[in-house]
Design an enzyme around this catalytic site. Structure first.
Site, mmCIF file in Angstrom:
data_model
loop_
_atom_site.group_PDB
_atom_site.id
_atom_site.type_symbol
_atom_site.label_atom_id
_atom_site.label_comp_id
_atom_site.label_asym_id
_atom_site.label_seq_id
_atom_site.Cartn_x
_atom_site.Cartn_y
_atom_site.Cartn_z
ATOM 1 C CB ILE A 152 -0.970 -0.006 1.204
ATOM 2 C CG1 ILE A 152 -1.923 -1.204 1.099
ATOM 3 C CG2 ILE A 152 -1.755 1.297 1.260
ATOM 4 C CD1 ILE A 152 -2.824 -1.411 2.292
ATOM 5 C CG ASP A 254 -10.068 3.518 7.571
ATOM 6 O OD1 ASP A 254 -11.284 3.811 7.588
ATOM 7 O OD2 ASP A 254 -9.630 2.483 7.029
ATOM 8 C CD GLU A 259 -11.000 -0.792 13.929
ATOM 9 O OE1 GLU A 259 -11.576 -1.683 13.267
ATOM 10 O OE2 GLU A 259 -9.991 -0.187 13.523
ATOM 11 C CG HIS A 282 -10.926 -1.040 9.728
ATOM 12 N ND1 HIS A 282 -10.340 -1.739 10.744
ATOM 13 C CD2 HIS A 282 -10.200 -1.341 8.611
ATOM 14 C CE1 HIS A 282 -9.317 -2.427 10.284
ATOM 15 N NE2 HIS A 282 -9.212 -2.203 8.985
HETATM 16 P P1 NAI Z 1 2.863 -4.875 3.483
HETATM 17 O O1 NAI Z 1 3.276 -6.026 4.312
HETATM 18 O O2 NAI Z 1 2.912 -4.984 2.008
HETATM 19 O O3 NAI Z 1 3.745 -3.597 3.901
HETATM 20 C C1 NAI Z 1 4.071 -3.287 5.221
HETATM 21 C C2 NAI Z 1 5.442 -2.624 5.211
HETATM 22 O O4 NAI Z 1 5.726 -2.164 6.518
HETATM 23 C C3 NAI Z 1 6.554 -3.581 4.811
HETATM 24 O O5 NAI Z 1 7.326 -3.015 3.772
HETATM 25 C C4 NAI Z 1 7.354 -3.741 6.091
HETATM 26 O O6 NAI Z 1 8.735 -3.961 5.874
HETATM 27 C C5 NAI Z 1 7.094 -2.411 6.774
HETATM 28 N N1 NAI Z 1 7.329 -2.425 8.209
HETATM 29 C C6 NAI Z 1 7.060 -3.423 9.100
HETATM 30 N N2 NAI Z 1 7.398 -3.037 10.335
HETATM 31 C C7 NAI Z 1 7.887 -1.777 10.229
HETATM 32 C C8 NAI Z 1 8.395 -0.838 11.175
HETATM 33 N N3 NAI Z 1 8.485 -1.134 12.465
HETATM 34 N N4 NAI Z 1 8.793 0.359 10.707
HETATM 35 C C9 NAI Z 1 8.733 0.661 9.391
HETATM 36 N N5 NAI Z 1 8.259 -0.180 8.459
HETATM 37 C C10 NAI Z 1 7.837 -1.379 8.876
HETATM 38 O O7 NAI Z 1 1.408 -4.485 3.990
HETATM 39 P P2 NAI Z 1 0.279 -3.693 3.188
HETATM 40 O O8 NAI Z 1 -0.524 -4.639 2.394
HETATM 41 O O9 NAI Z 1 0.895 -2.532 2.504
HETATM 42 O O10 NAI Z 1 -0.632 -3.183 4.409
HETATM 43 C C11 NAI Z 1 -0.185 -2.185 5.299
HETATM 44 C C12 NAI Z 1 -1.148 -2.029 6.453
HETATM 45 O O11 NAI Z 1 -2.432 -1.636 5.975
HETATM 46 C C13 NAI Z 1 -1.366 -3.299 7.273
HETATM 47 O O12 NAI Z 1 -1.361 -2.954 8.644
HETATM 48 C C14 NAI Z 1 -2.775 -3.728 6.905
HETATM 49 O O13 NAI Z 1 -3.415 -4.421 7.957
HETATM 50 C C15 NAI Z 1 -3.440 -2.385 6.670
HETATM 51 N N6 NAI Z 1 -4.636 -2.414 5.833
HETATM 52 C C16 NAI Z 1 -5.695 -1.621 6.191
HETATM 53 C C17 NAI Z 1 -6.845 -1.601 5.440
HETATM 54 C C18 NAI Z 1 -7.975 -0.722 5.825
HETATM 55 O O14 NAI Z 1 -9.123 -1.025 5.488
HETATM 56 N N7 NAI Z 1 -7.727 0.391 6.478
HETATM 57 C C19 NAI Z 1 -7.003 -2.469 4.262
HETATM 58 C C20 NAI Z 1 -5.800 -3.202 3.904
HETATM 59 C C21 NAI Z 1 -4.672 -3.183 4.694
#
Ligand code: NAI
Length: 408
Positions: A152, A254, A259, A282
Site C-alpha cells: 500500500i 480509519d 473498534e 475502517h
Molecule cells: P505490506 O506487508 O505490504 O507492507 C508493510 C510494510 O511495513 C513492509 O514493507 C514492512 O517492511 C514495513 N514495516 C514493518 N514493520 C515496520 C516498522 N516497524 N517500521 C517501518 N516499516 C515497517 O502491507 P500492506 O498490504 O501494505 O498493508 C499495510 C497495512 O495496511 C497493514 O497494517 C494492513 O493491515 C493495513 N490495511 C488496512 C486496510 C484498511 O481497510 N484500512 C485495508 C488493507 C490493509
C-alpha cells in the site's frame, strides 16, 4: 462432487470463479459458530469465510473432509493457523486485492486535510460559511512521508508523485524506491520535514504506538497525519493532545485501538469533534472493486489447490506449484518434516509398481508437503497404507478424468 461453502456474503465473483472450476457452491449470508459451523465444516471440502467466522483448533480438528480454508479478506487471525497446518490444510487470503482502494483514499485524504475540508464541512453543516484561503494549501510541491513502504505504502507514493508531491519513506526492510521516492534511515528523519505523514505498517510489537508523543513532537508543526493501517500504531491520546495544541494540523484516522464489532455497536474516540479530523469506520479497503477482486483471488487459489494441489499464496503452508496435471494421477502428501518421509512414500509407490513422473517437495517448519505425479492412480489398499504411515498428516489423490481406475 466437491462442495464449497461460502459464508458471510462473499462477493458473487467467488461463486462464478468456483463454478467455472466445476465446483458445487453453497452460500450463507451470515457467520456461523458452534454446532451449525461444525456441521458445515463436516459436510464440505472447502470453506470460504470473512472476518466474523472464527475457526478454532477444535473446529479444525473435527473436520476430516475439509481440505482447505479461504479467508476472503486480508487478515487470517480468525483462523487458528497452527491447527490448520497441523491438520494439513492450507489457508488462503487476498493480500493485494484492496491495495489500490486504500491508496486512493489516503491520497484524497491528504488533499482534504491540506485544504482543511473536515472543519469547513463541519461548519457548513451547522450553518456557518467559512470561505477563505487561510491555511489551505495545494498538495503539489508538499512532502509526503510514508511509514511502511510495502504494497500500500509504495502505491500511495506513486499516486502522490503523480500529483506533484515529494515522497520520502521509512521502512525497516530495504526497498526498491518507485519514481523519485527517497528512503530515510530513521522514522524521526522521515517525519521531520513532512507536510503529510501516512502510516502503512503491520501491527507488530515494534509498530505498537510507534507514533507517540515524542514522534508527534518531532513532526514539522502543523503536519497532517493519516492512519489507515492498524489502530495500535498511533497513541490516540497523544494525537488528540497534539491536534489540540496545533502541533498536528489535521488527521484522517480509519483504524482505532478498539473498534465496534458491528455497525450497531457504539463508536467512541478521543478524536471525535476535533476540527480538521476525518474519522472513517475502517473502510480503507472497502470498495465494490476490492470485494470483487477478493472474491476472484481467493476463489482462484481454492480452485487451483483443489485441481492441482498448488499452495502458492497459502499463509501457513509450504508453497508448492506443481502446475496442471499431465500424468494419470497426482498424490498430495502432507507429513511431519522428519528424515525418511520422502523415501517411505517412494518405497510404498514402488512396491505397487507405480512409476513417479514428477515430484515437488517443500517444507516449512514442522510440515512437509510433497506432490507426486504418478503413471497410474493408487489402489484403495495403497491409499490406506499411505494414510496410516507414521508421520503422514493427510493424503489426497487427484485423478485425471480419463485415467484408468487404479493400479490394481
Ligand atoms: P505490506 O506487508 O505490504 O507492507 C508493510 C510494510 O511495513 C513492509 O514493507 C514492512 O517492511 C514495513 N514495516 C514493518 N514493520 C515496520 C516498522 N516497524 N517500521 C517501518 N516499516 C515497517 O502491507 P500492506 O498490504 O501494505 O498493508 C499495510 C497495512 O495496511 C497493514 O497494517 C494492513 O493491515 C493495513 N490495511 C488496512 C486496510 C484498511 O481497510 N484500512 C485495508 C488493507 C490493509
Amino acid at each position: 462432487m466437491t462442495s464449497v461453502m461460502l459464508l458471510e456474503n462473499i462477493h458473487e465473483s467467488a461463486t462464478s470463479r468456483l463454478h467455472e472450476a466445476g465446483l458445487e457452491v453453497e452460500r450463507r449470508s451470515g457467520a456461523l459458530t458452534g454446532a451449525p459451523l461444525r456441521d458445515v465444516l463436516a459436510s464440505h471440502d472447502l470453506i470460504g469465510i470473512r472476518s466474523a467466522t472464527h475457526l478454532t483448533a477444535d473446529d479444525i480438528r473435527s473436520t476430516p473432509r475439509l481440505t482447505s480454508i479461504g479467508c476472503f479478506c486480508i487478515g487470517t487471525s480468525q483462523v487458528d493457523l497452527q491447527a490448520a497446518t497441523a491438520a494439513g490444510m492450507p489457508v488462503f487470503n487476498a493480500p493485494f486485492s484492496n491495495t489500490r482502494s486504500v491508496a486512493e483514499l489516503v491520497v484524497s485524504e491528504a488533499v482534504m486535510l491540506l485544504r482543511r475540508i473536515p472543519e469547513k464541512n463541519m461548519l457548513a453543516h451547522t450553518g456557518k460559511w467559512a470561505k477563505g484561503a487561510a491555511g489551505a494549501v495545494e498538495a503539489r510541491g508538499k512532502t509526503l512521508a510514508i511509514v511502511g513502504y510495502g504494497n500500500i505504502g509504495s502505491q500511495v507514493g506513486v499516486l502522490a508523485e503523480a500529483m506533484g508531491m515529494r515522497v520520502v519513506y521509512y521502512d525497516i526492510q530495504p526497498k526498491l524506491s518507485l519514481g523519485s521516492a527517497r528512503a530515510e534511515g530513521a522514522l524521526v528523519d522521515a517525519v521531520a520535514h513532512a507536510d503529510v505523514i501516512t502510516l502503512h505498517v503491520p501491527a507488530t510489537s515494534r509498530t505498537r504506538y510507534m507514533i507517540d508523543a515524542e514522534i508527534l513532537a518531532a513532526c514539522k508543526r502543523g503536519a497532517m497525519l493519516i492512519n489507515a493501517s492498524r489502530g495500535t500504531v498511533v497513541d490516540i491520546a497523544a494525537l488528540a493532545q497534539a491536534l489540540r495544541s496545533g502541533q498536528i494540523g489535521g488527521a484522517a484516522i480509519d483504524v482505532f485501538p478498539t473498534e465496534p464489532k458491528t455497525n450497531n455497536d457504539p463508536f467512541v474516540s478521543e478524536l471525535q469533534n476535533l476540527p480538521n479530523v476525518l474519522l472513517t469506520p475502517h473502510i480503507g479497503g472497502s470498495t465494490e472493486e476490492a470485494q470483487e477482486n477478493i472474491g476472484i483471488e481467493v476463489a482462484a487459489k481454492l480452485a487451483n489447490f483443489h485441481a492441482t494441489g498448488s499452495t502458492i499464496g497459502a499463509v501457513n503452508f509450504p508453497e508448492v506449484d506443481p502446475g496442471p496435471l499431465q500424468s494419470p494421477a497426482r498424490l498430495l502428501n502432507v507429513h511431519s518434516n522428519a528424515p525418511g518421509a520422502l523415501a517411505a512414500l517412494n518405497t510404498l509407490l514402488a512396491r505397487e509398481g507405480i512409476n513417479i513422473t514428477g515430484q515437488h517437495l517443500q517444507t516449512r517448519n514442522d510440515t512437509g508437503y510433497v506432490v507426486t505425479d504418478i503413471d497410474k492412480p493408487p489402489s484403495a489398499e495403497l491409499e490406506q497404507a499411505l494414510r496410516s504411515h507414521p508421520g503422514v498428516v493427510r493424503i489426497r489423490v487427484i485423478r485425471r478424468q480419463d485415467a484408468p481406475d487404479s493400479a490394481a
